[in-house]
Design a protein around this motif. Structure first.
Motif, PDB file in Angstrom:
ATOM      1  N   HIS A   1       0.840  -1.205   0.000  1.00 48.23           N
ATOM      2  CA  HIS A   1       0.000   0.000   0.000  1.00 48.23           C
ATOM      3  C   HIS A   1       0.876   1.256   0.000  1.00 48.23           C
ATOM      4  CE1 HIS A   1      -3.337   2.678   0.935  1.00 48.23           C
ATOM      5  NE2 HIS A   1      -2.618   3.160   1.939  1.00 48.23           N
ATOM      6  N   HIS A   2       1.916   1.259   0.825  1.00 44.72           N
ATOM      7  CA  HIS A   2       2.848   2.403   0.836  1.00 44.72           C
ATOM      8  C   HIS A   2       3.478   2.597  -0.539  1.00 44.72           C
ATOM      9  CE1 HIS A   2       6.368   4.844   1.478  1.00 44.72           C
ATOM     10  NE2 HIS A   2       7.129   3.825   1.128  1.00 44.72           N
ATOM     11  N   GLU A   3       3.923   1.530  -1.149  1.00 45.89           N
ATOM     12  CA  GLU A   3       4.554   1.627  -2.467  1.00 45.89           C
ATOM     13  C   GLU A   3       3.588   2.192  -3.509  1.00 45.89           C
ATOM     14  OE1 GLU A   3       7.868   0.409  -3.870  1.00 45.89           O
ATOM     15  OE2 GLU A   3       8.131   1.222  -1.857  1.00 45.89           O
ATOM     16  N   ALA A   4       2.334   1.795  -3.436  1.00 52.15           N
ATOM     17  CA  ALA A   4       1.352   2.236  -4.426  1.00 52.15           C
ATOM     18  C   ALA A   4       0.880   3.673  -4.203  1.00 52.15           C
ATOM     19  CB  ALA A   4       0.141   1.298  -4.411  1.00 52.15           C
ATOM     20  N   THR A   5       0.846   4.104  -2.948  1.00 59.37           N
ATOM     21  CA  THR A   5       0.252   5.413  -2.634  1.00 59.37           C
ATOM     22  C   THR A   5       1.250   6.465  -2.176  1.00 59.37           C
ATOM     23  OG1 THR A   5      -0.108   4.833  -0.316  1.00 59.37           O
ATOM     24  CG2 THR A   5      -1.887   4.292  -1.876  1.00 59.37           C
ATOM     25  N   GLY A   6       2.388   6.029  -1.649  1.00 60.06           N
ATOM     26  CA  GLY A   6       3.342   6.973  -1.068  1.00 60.06           C
ATOM     27  C   GLY A   6       2.988   7.385   0.352  1.00 60.06           C
ATOM     28  N   HIS A   7       1.928   6.816   0.910  1.00 57.00           N
ATOM     29  CA  HIS A   7       1.560   7.143   2.295  1.00 57.00           C
ATOM     30  C   HIS A   7       2.677   6.644   3.212  1.00 57.00           C
ATOM     31  CE1 HIS A   7      -2.960   7.077   1.033  1.00 57.00           C
ATOM     32  NE2 HIS A   7      -2.294   8.114   0.537  1.00 57.00           N
ATOM     33  N   PRO A   8       3.260   7.541   4.024  1.00 60.15           N
ATOM     34  CA  PRO A   8       4.500   7.206   4.703  1.00 60.15           C
ATOM     35  C   PRO A   8       4.401   6.399   5.992  1.00 60.15           C
ATOM     36  CG  PRO A   8       3.947   9.485   5.115  1.00 60.15           C
ATOM     37  CD  PRO A   8       2.925   8.960   4.157  1.00 60.15           C
ATOM     38  N   VAL A   9       3.354   6.574   6.799  1.00 61.82           N
ATOM     39  CA  VAL A   9       3.369   6.026   8.163  1.00 61.82           C
ATOM     40  C   VAL A   9       2.247   5.016   8.384  1.00 61.82           C
ATOM     41  CG1 VAL A   9       3.241   6.596  10.620  1.00 61.82           C
ATOM     42  CG2 VAL A   9       4.384   8.161   9.047  1.00 61.82           C
ATOM     43  N   VAL A  10       2.618   3.900   9.022  1.00 63.87           N
ATOM     44  CA  VAL A  10       1.639   2.913   9.472  1.00 63.87           C
ATOM     45  C   VAL A  10       1.763   2.750  10.976  1.00 63.87           C
ATOM     46  CG1 VAL A  10       1.484   1.591   7.325  1.00 63.87           C
ATOM     47  CG2 VAL A  10       3.200   0.968   9.029  1.00 63.87           C
ATOM     48  N   LEU A  11       0.647   2.444  11.610  1.00 63.51           N
ATOM     49  CA  LEU A  11       0.621   2.163  13.038  1.00 63.51           C
ATOM     50  C   LEU A  11       0.319   0.691  13.236  1.00 63.51           C
ATOM     51  CD1 LEU A  11      -0.286   5.239  12.670  1.00 63.51           C
ATOM     52  CD2 LEU A  11      -1.113   5.030  14.988  1.00 63.51           C
ATOM     53  N   SER A  12       0.937   0.099  14.224  1.00 65.45           N
ATOM     54  CA  SER A  12       0.635  -1.283  14.550  1.00 65.45           C
ATOM     55  C   SER A  12      -0.760  -1.362  15.147  1.00 65.45           C
ATOM     56  CB  SER A  12       1.651  -1.822  15.565  1.00 65.45           C
ATOM     57  OG  SER A  12       1.247  -3.112  15.989  1.00 65.45           O
ATOM     58  N   LEU A  13      -1.522  -2.372  14.749  1.00 64.93           N
ATOM     59  CA  LEU A  13      -2.852  -2.584  15.306  1.00 64.93           C
ATOM     60  C   LEU A  13      -2.854  -3.661  16.384  1.00 64.93           C
ATOM     61  CD1 LEU A  13      -5.183  -2.336  12.192  1.00 64.93           C
ATOM     62  CD2 LEU A  13      -4.782  -0.649  13.985  1.00 64.93           C
ATOM     63  N   ALA A  14      -1.696  -4.228  16.685  1.00 69.26           N
ATOM     64  CA  ALA A  14      -1.631  -5.253  17.731  1.00 69.26           C
ATOM     65  C   ALA A  14      -1.934  -4.615  19.083  1.00 69.26           C
ATOM     66  CB  ALA A  14      -0.250  -5.895  17.750  1.00 69.26           C
ATOM     67  N   ALA A  15      -2.763  -5.286  19.861  1.00 65.18           N
ATOM     68  CA  ALA A  15      -3.170  -4.753  21.169  1.00 65.18           C
ATOM     69  C   ALA A  15      -1.986  -4.550  22.101  1.00 65.18           C
ATOM     70  CB  ALA A  15      -4.198  -5.677  21.802  1.00 65.18           C
ATOM     71  N   ASP A  16      -0.924  -5.302  21.914  1.00 65.57           N
ATOM     72  CA  ASP A  16       0.235  -5.209  22.798  1.00 65.57           C
ATOM     73  C   ASP A  16       1.346  -4.320  22.237  1.00 65.57           C
ATOM     74  OD1 ASP A  16       0.817  -6.994  20.721  1.00 65.57           O
ATOM     75  OD2 ASP A  16       2.062  -8.274  21.990  1.00 65.57           O
ATOM     76  N   GLU A  17       1.045  -3.540  21.195  1.00 62.60           N
ATOM     77  CA  GLU A  17       2.050  -2.669  20.588  1.00 62.60           C
ATOM     78  C   GLU A  17       1.506  -1.254  20.438  1.00 62.60           C
ATOM     79  OE1 GLU A  17       4.194  -6.043  17.777  1.00 62.60           O
ATOM     80  OE2 GLU A  17       2.833  -4.621  16.853  1.00 62.60           O
ATOM     81  N   ASP A  18       2.315  -0.266  20.784  1.00 60.70           N
ATOM     82  CA  ASP A  18       1.967   1.143  20.604  1.00 60.70           C
ATOM     83  C   ASP A  18       3.104   1.839  19.881  1.00 60.70           C
ATOM     84  OD1 ASP A  18      -0.619   1.464  21.731  1.00 60.70           O
ATOM     85  OD2 ASP A  18       0.249   1.257  23.728  1.00 60.70           O
ATOM     86  N   TRP A  19       3.226   1.583  18.594  1.00 57.29           N
ATOM     87  CA  TRP A  19       4.288   2.184  17.813  1.00 57.29           C
ATOM     88  C   TRP A  19       3.814   2.404  16.382  1.00 57.29           C
ATOM     89  CZ3 TRP A  19       5.517  -0.773  13.653  1.00 57.29           C
ATOM     90  CH2 TRP A  19       5.322  -2.153  13.758  1.00 57.29           C
TER      91      TRP A  19
END
Length: 114
Positions: free
Chosen positions: A67-85
């Protein structure tokens, strides 16, 4: 809640943190591309620009990166309940939640999110 700017002390910084939501959505349903193809995923990533949910780089499809490669959108957030990054693909910087020491009465070494 706010994400740090990367690791400027190591020469790694991210200019995209201002675009991150104060409270990221935690959508459910999984990776749409994996579901459509009958594939599976390990962990999910949420695009901070448009909300697309894709699977992580350790998943067979690597749809968040695709998705990043196709759109250039730079940032993703982890959706794992035990991760905040978050991760900035463009700057290749790992972003963590900024924390502050818990107010008086808290156990030593504990932190709270801001």
């Amino acid at each position: 809640m706010a994400y740090d700017g990367g690791r400027p002390e190591r020469g790694c910084a991210c200019e995209h943190t201002a675009a991150l939501p104060a409270t990221p959505d935690r959508p459910v349903g999984g990776c749409a591309e994996c579901r459509a193809s009958g594939g599976s995923w390990r962990r999910l990533r949420w695009c901070a620009t448009c909300g697309h949910v894709g699977c992580c780089d350790s998943s067979p499809g690597r749809h968040a990166y695709e998705h990043h490669e196709a759109t250039g959108h730079p940032v993703v957030l982890s959706l794992a309940a035990d991760e905040d990054w978050a991760w900035c693909f463009e700057d290749e910087v790992f972003l963590v939640l900024e924390t502050v020491p818990r107010e008086s009465g808290g156990r030593p070494g504990t932190e709270k999110q801001i």
